[in-house]
Write an enzyme that holds these catalytic residues in place. Structure first.
Site, short mmCIF file in Angstrom:
data_model
loop_
_atom_site.label_atom_id
_atom_site.label_comp_id
_atom_site.label_asym_id
_atom_site.label_seq_id
_atom_site.Cartn_x
_atom_site.Cartn_y
_atom_site.Cartn_z
N CYS A 109 -9.25 11.96 58.05
CA CYS A 109 -9.20 10.49 57.90
C CYS A 109 -10.11 10.17 56.73
O CYS A 109 -11.28 9.85 56.90
CB CYS A 109 -9.71 9.83 59.18
SG CYS A 109 -8.69 10.16 60.63
N ASP A 180 -13.55 12.16 60.51
CA ASP A 180 -14.38 10.95 60.48
C ASP A 180 -13.45 9.77 60.78
O ASP A 180 -13.15 8.96 59.90
CB ASP A 180 -15.00 10.85 59.07
CG ASP A 180 -15.96 9.69 58.90
OD1 ASP A 180 -16.78 9.44 59.80
OD2 ASP A 180 -15.88 9.01 57.85
N CYS A 234 -19.50 6.12 62.60
CA CYS A 234 -20.61 5.21 62.31
C CYS A 234 -20.73 4.24 63.49
O CYS A 234 -20.93 3.04 63.31
CB CYS A 234 -20.45 4.51 60.97
SG CYS A 234 -18.96 3.56 60.78
N1 SAM Z 1 -14.26 9.52 55.65
C1 SAM Z 1 -14.17 8.27 54.89
C2 SAM Z 1 -15.27 8.23 53.85
O1 SAM Z 1 -16.30 8.87 54.05
O2 SAM Z 1 -15.11 7.58 52.81
C3 SAM Z 1 -14.19 7.08 55.82
C4 SAM Z 1 -13.10 7.12 56.87
S1 SAM Z 1 -12.94 5.66 57.84
C5 SAM Z 1 -14.25 5.79 58.97
C6 SAM Z 1 -11.56 6.03 58.85
C7 SAM Z 1 -10.24 6.13 58.09
O3 SAM Z 1 -9.26 6.63 59.01
C8 SAM Z 1 -9.67 4.82 57.58
O4 SAM Z 1 -9.52 4.89 56.19
C9 SAM Z 1 -8.30 4.69 58.26
O5 SAM Z 1 -7.30 4.17 57.41
C10 SAM Z 1 -8.00 6.14 58.61
N2 SAM Z 1 -7.07 6.37 59.72
C11 SAM Z 1 -6.93 5.67 60.87
N3 SAM Z 1 -5.99 6.23 61.65
C12 SAM Z 1 -5.53 7.32 61.00
C13 SAM Z 1 -4.57 8.33 61.29
N4 SAM Z 1 -3.86 8.30 62.43
N5 SAM Z 1 -4.35 9.31 60.39
C14 SAM Z 1 -5.04 9.33 59.22
N6 SAM Z 1 -5.98 8.41 58.89
C15 SAM Z 1 -6.21 7.42 59.76
#
Ligand code: SAM
Length: 304
Positions: A109, A180, A234
């Protein structure tokens, strides 16, 4: 950010991007610009700085700390991708996973990609870094960020990670995963100032997030060559942290927790003290949680 909020009190952390420069060169550049370098911090209160002072962090070798609200958005080092504006706690996941140069890694993610660029720096841009995200807009921001950071070992995909097939031959050599996933964000001090949401709604939201997080974690453990996985949020809620990890370990007895940084001041809630927590008071960062899971057996011969 609202003035006087706890976020105003936190040090401004910067990660030096070792794909573009070295910690020594970044420190020298900042000194020439009038910042005064106090060396490496040894205690937490060394991170409480004023005027133009800065230090090297004591836990993370590429992290510099500055006084609260130091603004680098227009700074050359930021625009050139030499420094990344990233909270110290959010530098823990890639640092702890530490995939070697040449390895195959998944960032499940990934957007907007601060941890992806940190992983690429640790991998010295060698090997392959598969990065997924569901959100196309966040992924396009991520492309820009990775380009600026000089990352080249990545392969971005606008995908739901839960639909990525662990048995697809292209992932057969993946040994490291950083997970994450979306979380409540309750550790981000700037988000905590709003009025409390309806209690029932909040409970339902947390339960939905926790179930999504557990599904992502279980899915990650199905990649056949996986050795190590970092799970991070977080959030400060045990429901999204220790409880997710405990449920996953119960369902996957061939994985165990790796004890993390003995010198880190805040641990996961008992009995998961191998994990780390972070908070404004104990670590001078946003609230955060990190667990490192390691495969115990290769699945061929689970001990009787
Ligand atoms: N790791 C990133 C960083 O350090 O910049 C931050 C990630 S953020 C906490 C969570 C991310 O998960 C979001 O961008 C969201 O779009 C994505 N997300 C949510 N559900 C998902 C899924 N089923 N598969 C892939 N990504 C997903």
């Amino acid at each position: 950010l609202p003035a006087g909020s706890p976020a105003d009190q936190l040090p401004r952390y910067v990660r030096v991007n070792t794909l573009k420069t070295t910690v020594g060169d970044a420190v020298d550049y900042l000194k020439r610009e009038g910042f005064s370098y106090l060396g490496q911090a040894v205690r937490l209160d060394n991170l409480t700085l004023k005027n133009k002072e800065f230090v090297l962090d004591m836990h993370l070798p590429e992290v510099l700390a500055f006084p609260p609200n130091t603004d680098f958005h227009d700074h050359f080092l930021y625009k050139a991708g030499h420094i990344i504006l990233q909270d110290k706690a959010s530098c823990l996941p890639a640092h702890l996973l530490h995939p070697p140069a040449g390895s195959q890694v998944i960032d499940a993610c990934a957007a907007p990609g601060n941890k992806t660029s940190h992983l690429a720096a640790i991998m010295k841009n060698r090997g392959r870094l598969f990065a997924f995200d569901l959100d196309g807009k966040r992924l396009s921001t991520m492309s820009t960020l990775l380009l600026r950071a000089g990352v080249s070992c990545h392969q971005l995909a606008n995908r739901d990670f839960l639909t990525v097939d662990p048995d697809d031959p292209q992932y057969k050599d993946v040994e490291y995963i950083l997970l994450d996933p979306s979380c409540s964000g309750s550790g981000m001090v700037c988000l905590r100032d709003g009025s409390p949401a309806d209690q029932e709604e909040e409970k339902a939201r947390l339960a939905a997030l926790a179930s999504f997080q557990l599904r992502c974690l279980n899915h990650s453990l199905r990649f056949p060559r996986l050795k190590r996985l970092v799970y991070s949020t977080c959030s400060i809620h045990s429901q999204e942290n220790e409880e997710v990890v405990a449920a996953c370990l119960q369902q996957n007895p061939n994985f165990r927790l790796v004890p993390l940084l003995a010198q880190w001041p805040e641990r996961g809630l008992e009995p998961l003290s191998q994990c780390l927590r972070a908070s404004t008071t104990r670590t001078l960062t946003h609230g955060f949680f990190v667990a490192l899971l390691e495969k115990v057996s290769d699945g061929r011969g689970i001990k009787k």
